[in-house]
Design a protein around this motif. Sequence first.
Motif, PDB file in Angstrom:
ATOM      1  N   UNK A  26      42.930  39.799  22.127  1.00 18.45           N
ATOM      2  CA  UNK A  26      42.842  38.349  22.314  1.00 18.45           C
ATOM      3  C   UNK A  26      43.971  37.825  23.199  1.00 18.45           C
ATOM      4  N   UNK A  27      45.054  38.575  23.299  1.00 17.63           N
ATOM      5  CA  UNK A  27      46.207  38.145  24.088  1.00 17.63           C
ATOM      6  C   UNK A  27      46.336  38.888  25.405  1.00 17.63           C
ATOM      7  N   UNK A  28      45.285  39.619  25.775  1.00 16.46           N
ATOM      8  CA  UNK A  28      45.285  40.359  27.039  1.00 16.46           C
ATOM      9  C   UNK A  28      44.889  39.412  28.153  1.00 16.46           C
ATOM     10  N   UNK A  29      45.654  39.426  29.245  1.00 13.01           N
ATOM     11  CA  UNK A  29      45.367  38.553  30.384  1.00 13.01           C
ATOM     12  C   UNK A  29      45.322  39.391  31.650  1.00 13.01           C
ATOM     13  N   UNK A  30      44.334  39.149  32.457  1.00 10.11           N
ATOM     14  CA  UNK A  30      44.253  39.762  33.765  1.00 10.11           C
ATOM     15  C   UNK A  30      45.185  38.995  34.695  1.00 10.11           C
ATOM     16  N   UNK A  31      45.648  39.639  35.735  1.00 13.96           N
ATOM     17  CA  UNK A  31      46.488  38.962  36.715  1.00 13.96           C
ATOM     18  C   UNK A  31      45.688  37.831  37.352  1.00 13.96           C
ATOM     19  N   UNK A  32      46.298  36.679  37.423  1.00 13.64           N
ATOM     20  CA  UNK A  32      45.583  35.516  37.972  1.00 13.64           C
ATOM     21  C   UNK A  32      46.159  35.071  39.303  1.00 13.64           C
ATOM     22  N   UNK A  33      47.087  35.835  39.855  1.00 15.48           N
ATOM     23  CA  UNK A  33      47.733  35.443  41.099  1.00 15.48           C
ATOM     24  C   UNK A  33      47.215  36.228  42.299  1.00 15.48           C
ATOM     25  N   UNK A  34      46.112  36.916  42.151  1.00 16.00           N
ATOM     26  CA  UNK A  34      45.560  37.723  43.251  1.00 16.00           C
ATOM     27  C   UNK A  34      45.249  36.834  44.455  1.00 16.00           C
ATOM     28  N   UNK A  35      45.653  37.296  45.601  1.00 17.10           N
ATOM     29  CA  UNK A  35      45.353  36.566  46.827  1.00 17.10           C
ATOM     30  C   UNK A  35      46.422  35.574  47.237  1.00 17.10           C
ATOM     31  N   UNK A  36      47.398  35.360  46.365  1.00 17.37           N
ATOM     32  CA  UNK A  36      48.480  34.435  46.739  1.00 17.37           C
ATOM     33  C   UNK A  36      49.558  35.206  47.494  1.00 17.37           C
ATOM     34  N   UNK A  37      50.129  34.557  48.486  1.00 17.29           N
ATOM     35  CA  UNK A  37      51.182  35.209  49.285  1.00 17.29           C
ATOM     36  C   UNK A  37      52.545  34.743  48.887  1.00 17.29           C
TER      37      UNK A  37
END
Length: 65
Positions: free
Chosen positions: A54-65
């Motif tokens: 329930x506390x697992x998060x995928x990276x959400x910053x993909x594509x940011x420079x």
Amino acid sequence: MNTELLSPGEVSQWIRTPVSTLARWRCEGIGPSYLNVGRRILYRRQDVEEFLNANFHQTSCAGRA
């Protein structure tokens, strides 16, 4: 029913979190579900796994420079 029960020390080692943090989480109601058997605190392996999932998060910053 084959339920594996773990002590706070075993959970602490497994999820690399101090036993004191597990105790604080129990007081705050934010950690994995636990059993209070007499004076012992025990965790079901399944409940700890569900808490981690329930506390697992995928990276959400993909594509940011």
